[in-house]
Design an enzyme around this catalytic site. Structure first.
Site, PDB file in Angstrom:
ATOM      1  N   MET B  30      10.761 -41.324   9.522  1.00  0.00           N
ATOM      2  CA  MET B  30      11.456 -40.345   8.688  1.00  0.00           C
ATOM      3  C   MET B  30      12.813 -40.915   8.261  1.00  0.00           C
ATOM      4  O   MET B  30      13.694 -40.174   7.815  1.00  0.00           O
ATOM      5  CB  MET B  30      11.621 -39.018   9.430  1.00  0.00           C
ATOM      6  CG  MET B  30      10.274 -38.368   9.766  1.00  0.00           C
ATOM      7  SD  MET B  30      10.289 -36.568   9.690  1.00  0.00           S
ATOM      8  CE  MET B  30      11.540 -36.188  10.913  1.00  0.00           C
ATOM      9  N   GLU B  35      17.755 -48.732  16.160  1.00  0.00           N
ATOM     10  CA  GLU B  35      17.137 -49.869  16.864  1.00  0.00           C
ATOM     11  C   GLU B  35      15.725 -49.553  17.360  1.00  0.00           C
ATOM     12  O   GLU B  35      14.898 -50.443  17.513  1.00  0.00           O
ATOM     13  CB  GLU B  35      18.010 -50.286  18.059  1.00  0.00           C
ATOM     14  CG  GLU B  35      19.315 -50.973  17.681  1.00  0.00           C
ATOM     15  CD  GLU B  35      19.085 -52.352  17.067  1.00  0.00           C
ATOM     16  OE1 GLU B  35      18.059 -52.979  17.400  1.00  0.00           O
ATOM     17  OE2 GLU B  35      19.912 -52.771  16.246  1.00  0.00           O
ATOM     18  N   GLY B  36      15.473 -48.285  17.613  1.00  0.00           N
ATOM     19  CA  GLY B  36      14.118 -47.894  18.033  1.00  0.00           C
ATOM     20  C   GLY B  36      13.110 -48.210  16.943  1.00  0.00           C
ATOM     21  O   GLY B  36      12.102 -48.893  17.182  1.00  0.00           O
ATOM     22  N   HIS B  37      13.386 -47.750  15.734  1.00  0.00           N
ATOM     23  CA  HIS B  37      12.506 -48.062  14.602  1.00  0.00           C
ATOM     24  C   HIS B  37      12.407 -49.582  14.397  1.00  0.00           C
ATOM     25  O   HIS B  37      11.323 -50.118  14.157  1.00  0.00           O
ATOM     26  CB  HIS B  37      13.056 -47.463  13.307  1.00  0.00           C
ATOM     27  CG  HIS B  37      13.198 -45.977  13.300  1.00  0.00           C
ATOM     28  ND1 HIS B  37      14.409 -45.343  13.354  1.00  0.00           N
ATOM     29  CD2 HIS B  37      12.265 -44.991  13.239  1.00  0.00           C
ATOM     30  CE1 HIS B  37      14.241 -44.032  13.314  1.00  0.00           C
ATOM     31  NE2 HIS B  37      12.942 -43.789  13.255  1.00  0.00           N
ATOM     32  N   GLN B  61       6.336 -30.720   8.913  1.00  0.00           N
ATOM     33  CA  GLN B  61       6.452 -30.773  10.364  1.00  0.00           C
ATOM     34  C   GLN B  61       7.724 -30.096  10.880  1.00  0.00           C
ATOM     35  O   GLN B  61       7.964 -30.077  12.086  1.00  0.00           O
ATOM     36  CB  GLN B  61       6.349 -32.208  10.874  1.00  0.00           C
ATOM     37  CG  GLN B  61       7.539 -33.107  10.599  1.00  0.00           C
ATOM     38  CD  GLN B  61       7.240 -34.539  10.970  1.00  0.00           C
ATOM     39  OE1 GLN B  61       6.444 -35.225  10.316  1.00  0.00           O
ATOM     40  NE2 GLN B  61       7.856 -35.027  12.032  1.00  0.00           N
ATOM     41  N   GLY B 148       6.804 -44.910  18.536  1.00  0.00           N
ATOM     42  CA  GLY B 148       7.673 -45.055  19.701  1.00  0.00           C
ATOM     43  C   GLY B 148       7.290 -44.074  20.798  1.00  0.00           C
ATOM     44  O   GLY B 148       7.004 -42.905  20.526  1.00  0.00           O
ATOM     45  N   GLN B 154       3.714 -36.712  20.473  1.00  0.00           N
ATOM     46  CA  GLN B 154       3.251 -37.128  19.145  1.00  0.00           C
ATOM     47  C   GLN B 154       2.292 -38.314  19.253  1.00  0.00           C
ATOM     48  O   GLN B 154       1.244 -38.336  18.594  1.00  0.00           O
ATOM     49  CB  GLN B 154       4.459 -37.502  18.287  1.00  0.00           C
ATOM     50  CG  GLN B 154       4.089 -38.119  16.947  1.00  0.00           C
ATOM     51  CD  GLN B 154       5.316 -38.338  16.075  1.00  0.00           C
ATOM     52  OE1 GLN B 154       5.858 -37.401  15.509  1.00  0.00           O
ATOM     53  NE2 GLN B 154       5.749 -39.579  15.976  1.00  0.00           N
TER      54      GLN B 154
END
Lengths: 283, 283
Positions: B30, B35-37, B61, B148, B154
């Site tokens: 989104m 850093e996660g993405h 959502q 993640g 999810q």
């Protein structure tokens, strides 16, 4: 080739795709194939380099009390007919293969297209159809898929699903194939007894008459529906479920036929439910 | 390359696939990348020959009253970061591109996996997620897709959809990336004020403590949940939405941790909702 597992089918398809410029054609059926199905397979053969025909009586599209258990089945004959008509593979999965234990994901088209016509007597029917067709699309990954115009509402709902979910598959709708006397071919015709079979021709007769009436200048929907009703009611066995004349684009309600419309009927003879339709249009 | 239309994206993908043995990696996001993405994009780059990153704030959502309108957006920065991390294309469609007017088809996982945890406060959330992810899958047709572990439920729901619908895509779940002090990275962390940010580290602290308690021989779920609760309640700003310890396979309810389980928390700080989780397991 008769293939029962998804894994085997995928291997065969990957092999075919690796050989050359492939185009996969797909004809999903519930089996008990008749000339209507075979016309779809013929068309698929012409358009594609490889044709998959699935034979799967899908439990989730039957309502409780419907004919799921008794739906006619004959895989040996289906296999022969499909291969002669041009299939490269007949995919014949078990219910467990398509719906593994605990499967609980559904694909549903909401809104007006599914709320009309057949939805009244078969409320969860289209949810079952879109779910199984979506699964089969993910398994076969065809370029082109073939459906018969006889199931007009089904064609509409599937086109809507394909468009809404951005599924990259071309949906081809093929004309209705009929018996010599006009009855639309259906695997369920086998349920009809002699009397019912004789009277069933009134469905098509009534739709042809509707076209004639329109050709003669009458475009009022109510009047044309009455014409259809009067003819079907000549049968003492026919229980009319619906007679509808709708817009061709979205099955929208109309009062007057401008240039094009679709006339649809559903009629029960005993416990056998028959549907039929014709496009009414200015020449 | 920044691509906004499905048509253009398909052309680019077809071109890439025609050149050689391609493997398409896909990272749906989104936006407002952190850093996660980027760790997902890095992983996708290693595994595949072509990487598509989508940036799409999916309206379906969000529940009414949630932060759809205010969800942080910065496509220029996202584009730069994604390309540096290894994306070949950033797909940035409009809402109308993904949900054309009148679109009314939804994909829904039913049953226990979706009824727990986040479903209580966000009842239609996962229906929106599975629908948009299904659409994006049909558009990108990836070989591998990357999510993640932070959004543990999810991940579970998407894996279930993929398995139930026989979608031929490999779902890769990547570890949670954290700030120096343990807070799980989230685009929503930007909402936190200074006090909330300070206290938010209690989420991860409580989960680390839960692991420690288990390592020390306590396997009773009720006791471990109490441990977590006691730590989070040290914050005077935290409103606990749920603290759960569930089986790792199907998020099944358990009373005792045998070998492995997942501990999950959702906590609100003001109007900002944070989630986090850890796997608890025997070494």
């Amino acid at each position: 080739m008769l293939v029962e597992s998804i894994k085997n089918l995928r291997e065969i398809l990957i092999k075919h795709k690796s050989t050359s410029e492939s185009r996969i054609g797909f004809v999903p059926t519930m089996g008990y194939l008749h000339e209507g199905h075979l016309s779809l397979i013929n068309k698929a053969k012409v358009d594609n380099t490889f044709v998959v025909v699935s034979v799967f009586v899908n439990p989730t599209q039957f309502s409780p009390g419907e004919d799921y258990e008794n739906y006619p089945r004959n895989i040996e004959n289906d296999y022969k007919l499909a291969m002669i008509a041009g299939a490269d593979v007949v995919f014949y999965p078990s219910v467990e293969e398509i719906y593994p234990e605990g499967a609980s994901t559904f694909v549903e088209v909401e809104g007006s297209i599914v709320m009309k016509l057949c939805a009244h007597s078969r409320p969860s029917h289209f949810k079952g159809v879109t779910t199984v067709v979506n699964k089969l699309f993910n398994i076969v990954k065809p370029d082109n898929v073939y459906f018969g115009q006889k199931d007009a509402q089904q064609c509409m709902v599937i086109k809507k699903m394909v468009s809404d979910l951005h599924i990259d598959i071309n949906v081809v709708v093929c004309p209705i194939i009929r018996e010599f006397d006009g009855l639309a071919l259906s695997s369920r015709n086998t349920y009809l007894n002699k009397k019912e079979r004789e009277q069933s021709i009134l469905l098509y007769k009534s739709l042809v008459q509707a076209k004639l009436v329109f050709d003669n200048g009458i475009n009022d929907v109510k009047t044309i529906k009455e014409t259809i009703r009067n003819i079907i009611q000549k049968s003492n066995l026919a229980q009319i479920e619906y007679i509808e004349i709708l817009g061709i684009e979205n099955f929208e309600t109309i009062n007057v036929i401008d240039r094009r419309a679709i006339a649809l009927v559903a009629v029960k003879f005993g416990s056998t439910r028959l549907i039929d339709n014709v496009i009414i249009e200015k020449e």
